[in-house]
Every structure is written in C-alpha cells, then in structure tokens.
Scaffold this motif. Structure first.
Motif, PDB file in Angstrom:
ATOM      1  N   ASP A 164      52.882  81.146  49.085  1.00  0.00           N
ATOM      2  CA  ASP A 164      52.537  81.278  50.463  1.00  0.00           C
ATOM      3  C   ASP A 164      53.846  80.799  51.221  1.00  0.00           C
ATOM      4  O   ASP A 164      53.554  80.275  52.392  1.00  0.00           O
ATOM      5  CB  ASP A 164      51.115  80.568  50.673  1.00  0.00           C
ATOM      6  N   LYS A 165      54.906  81.173  50.514  1.00  0.00           N
ATOM      7  CA  LYS A 165      56.338  80.763  51.209  1.00  0.00           C
ATOM      8  C   LYS A 165      56.139  79.336  51.554  1.00  0.00           C
ATOM      9  O   LYS A 165      57.130  78.912  52.466  1.00  0.00           O
ATOM     10  CB  LYS A 165      56.471  81.635  52.561  1.00  0.00           C
ATOM     11  N   ASP A 166      55.566  78.555  51.002  1.00  0.00           N
ATOM     12  CA  ASP A 166      55.734  77.041  50.879  1.00  0.00           C
ATOM     13  C   ASP A 166      56.788  76.502  49.986  1.00  0.00           C
ATOM     14  O   ASP A 166      56.576  76.434  48.509  1.00  0.00           O
ATOM     15  CB  ASP A 166      54.344  76.462  50.513  1.00  0.00           C
ATOM     16  N   PHE A 167      57.888  76.025  50.396  1.00  0.00           N
ATOM     17  CA  PHE A 167      59.056  75.742  49.563  1.00  0.00           C
ATOM     18  C   PHE A 167      59.060  74.379  49.269  1.00  0.00           C
ATOM     19  O   PHE A 167      60.249  73.952  48.467  1.00  0.00           O
ATOM     20  CB  PHE A 167      60.223  76.221  50.180  1.00  0.00           C
ATOM     21  N   SER A 168      57.888  73.486  49.403  1.00  0.00           N
ATOM     22  CA  SER A 168      58.079  72.121  49.032  1.00  0.00           C
ATOM     23  C   SER A 168      58.229  71.818  47.866  1.00  0.00           C
ATOM     24  O   SER A 168      58.747  70.661  47.129  1.00  0.00           O
ATOM     25  CB  SER A 168      56.905  71.322  49.965  1.00  0.00           C
ATOM     26  N   LYS A 169      57.700  72.892  46.891  1.00  0.00           N
ATOM     27  CA  LYS A 169      57.759  72.581  45.383  1.00  0.00           C
ATOM     28  C   LYS A 169      58.871  73.654  44.635  1.00  0.00           C
ATOM     29  O   LYS A 169      58.481  73.822  43.528  1.00  0.00           O
ATOM     30  CB  LYS A 169      56.378  72.705  44.773  1.00  0.00           C
ATOM     31  N   ALA A 170      59.406  74.048  45.479  1.00  0.00           N
ATOM     32  CA  ALA A 170      60.429  75.083  44.997  1.00  0.00           C
ATOM     33  C   ALA A 170      61.505  74.496  43.682  1.00  0.00           C
ATOM     34  O   ALA A 170      61.917  73.309  43.897  1.00  0.00           O
ATOM     35  CB  ALA A 170      61.613  75.494  46.145  1.00  0.00           C
ATOM     36  N   GLU A 194      67.509  83.656  53.203  1.00  0.00           N
ATOM     37  CA  GLU A 194      66.946  84.423  54.418  1.00  0.00           C
ATOM     38  C   GLU A 194      65.689  84.135  54.409  1.00  0.00           C
ATOM     39  O   GLU A 194      64.920  83.903  55.195  1.00  0.00           O
ATOM     40  CB  GLU A 194      67.428  85.821  54.322  1.00  0.00           C
ATOM     41  N   LEU A 195      65.057  83.941  52.990  1.00  0.00           N
ATOM     42  CA  LEU A 195      63.352  83.589  53.004  1.00  0.00           C
ATOM     43  C   LEU A 195      63.221  82.219  53.258  1.00  0.00           C
ATOM     44  O   LEU A 195      61.956  81.952  53.687  1.00  0.00           O
ATOM     45  CB  LEU A 195      63.072  83.972  51.593  1.00  0.00           C
ATOM     46  N   GLY A 196      63.985  81.388  53.237  1.00  0.00           N
ATOM     47  CA  GLY A 196      63.876  79.882  53.419  1.00  0.00           C
ATOM     48  C   GLY A 196      63.989  79.290  52.235  1.00  0.00           C
ATOM     49  O   GLY A 196      63.602  77.998  52.315  1.00  0.00           O
ATOM     50  N   TYR A 197      64.562  79.561  51.278  1.00  0.00           N
ATOM     51  CA  TYR A 197      64.774  78.930  50.141  1.00  0.00           C
ATOM     52  C   TYR A 197      65.585  77.724  50.266  1.00  0.00           C
ATOM     53  O   TYR A 197      66.875  77.947  50.834  1.00  0.00           O
ATOM     54  CB  TYR A 197      65.327  79.763  48.800  1.00  0.00           C
TER      55      TYR A 197
END
Length: 225
Positions: A164-170, A194-197
């Motif tokens: 869900d575009k949550d990058f906290s655990k990327a 661009e996606l926020g990574y």
C-alpha cells in the motif's frame, strides 16, 4: 566525511572477511576444493554461494585465462541513441557500485533477506540468463513516466517489502541491466524515486551484465517461481 569513508571501508572489510569464510582462503578456491584456483574473484576470495530461487549457485570466475565473452556483449559500438553511455550517478542520493560492492550486497543484504537483487531488463533479456540471486522486475513496471498502471506498480513493489505504498519496511535494492550503455535500470531507479522509494535504499550496479561477463562470472537461467 573521513569518518564515513573509514566506516564504509571497515564494513567492506568485514563483508570480504565473511566471504573468505564462505569461500575458503581464496587460494584453495572454496570449501571442499583442494586444487588452487587459477582465477580468484579478489585477492582473498575464490568463490561463494548465493541463493537463486530454490537452490544455491556458486559464484566463481571462469577458470580459463583465455576465456572471452560471448557475442552480443563483445561489441564496442551500438547505435546511440538509444544505447548511449549512462552517467556514473543516475540520481542524487543513489549510490553506484562495482563488482566487489555487489558481492558484499549478495553476502549480506541478499543473504539475510533485507535486500533484493533486481534484474530490471525486459523479460526477453532476463530469459537469456541472469546474475545469480536476481529476480526480474522489468523497468517499465515501476515507471509511471512510461505508463505503468497501479496494478503493475503494486505487484512490483510487493517484491520489495512495500505494501500500500508504505515504504517504512522497504528493502535495499541493487538494480542492474545490460551495462554502462543500458538505460533500463536507470529508468527503473528514477521511476522508484518518483513513487517514493527511499533513495538511500537504492543501489545502481552500472557494470551490469556486460561487466559481469567480462569478469568471467556465472550467468544462470531465471529462477523457478
């Protein structure tokens, strides 16, 4: 700045020490081998193993000192555009790495599951052979600028620990394609940004398949899903 450099060097030394433990002392070419290798990876590392799909692959250089790369990657000139030299830095905040740093990544982040090695090429290129441990996430699937839809983006990001575009655990990613003249992985990196990574979790292996082959390192079939 000097502290950061020293810290980075120490981390690399630790990783290479770990590689040596896996591979043996480098002069014997790895555990279980008694004959010395003619061609090591580095002065102290002969070989190591990486998980590829459901199995393990030994990463070792071609032992033939007269070995050459195959046709297709031995060209000196390709039409430019589109096959033009790619800048060393593809985006501010994204680190470009070489072969030794890639192997450090393979024995740390990739091995413990905190990282993903990404073959960002189109599926037809991936099918011809890939770097051990890689998964194929084509550049177009993470590139909104090229028309990637939400379903493709969501599916691609799911491989990287993003929901869900949550990058906290990327996860940490190394992206690569065909070489310093290939724009597919740089395009993927710009799309991910661009996606926020998080930029600090993106690494670019600029040498790609061409430099991997030039070093005589193994190319394997895509891993079974």
């Amino acid at each position: 700045m000097m502290k950061r450099v020293v810290s980075g060097c120490m981390a690399l030394c630790v990783a290479l020490t770990a590689l040596t433990a896996i591979a043996g002392d480098g002069e014997e070419g790895g555990a279980g081998n008694t004959a010395p290798l003619e061609v090591n990876i580095t002065r102290t590392v002969g070989s190591f193993e990486v998980k590829h799909g459901r199995g393990m692959v030994q990463v070792i250089r071609n032992q033939d000192p007269n070995g050459v790369i195959d046709e297709g990657f031995d060209k000196t000139s390709r039409k430019c555009p589109p096959f033009c030299a790619v800048p060393m830095t593809v985006a501010d905040g994204v680190r470009t790495i070489g072969e030794v740093e890639l192997m450090e990544f393979m024995t740390t982040h990739l091995a413990d599951g905190s990282g993903v090695l990404v073959d960002a090429r189109s599926p037809d290129w991936h099918a011809k052979g890939t770097i051990p441990g890689s998964i194929n996430v084509p550049y177009i699937e993470v590139s909104p600028q090229l028309g990637a839809d939400e379903l493709s983006i969501e599916a691609a990001l799911s491989h990287f620990g993003v929901v869900d575009k949550d990058f906290s655990k990327a996860k940490y990613l190394v992206l690569w394609c065909n070489g310093p003249w290939c724009g597919q992985s740089p395009t993927a990196i710009r799309g991910l940004i661009e996606l926020g990574y998080p930029k600090e979790k993106l690494l670019y292996y600029r040498g790609g398949m061409q430099l991997w082959k030039i070093f005589g390192l193994p190319v394997v079939p895509p891993a079974a899903e």
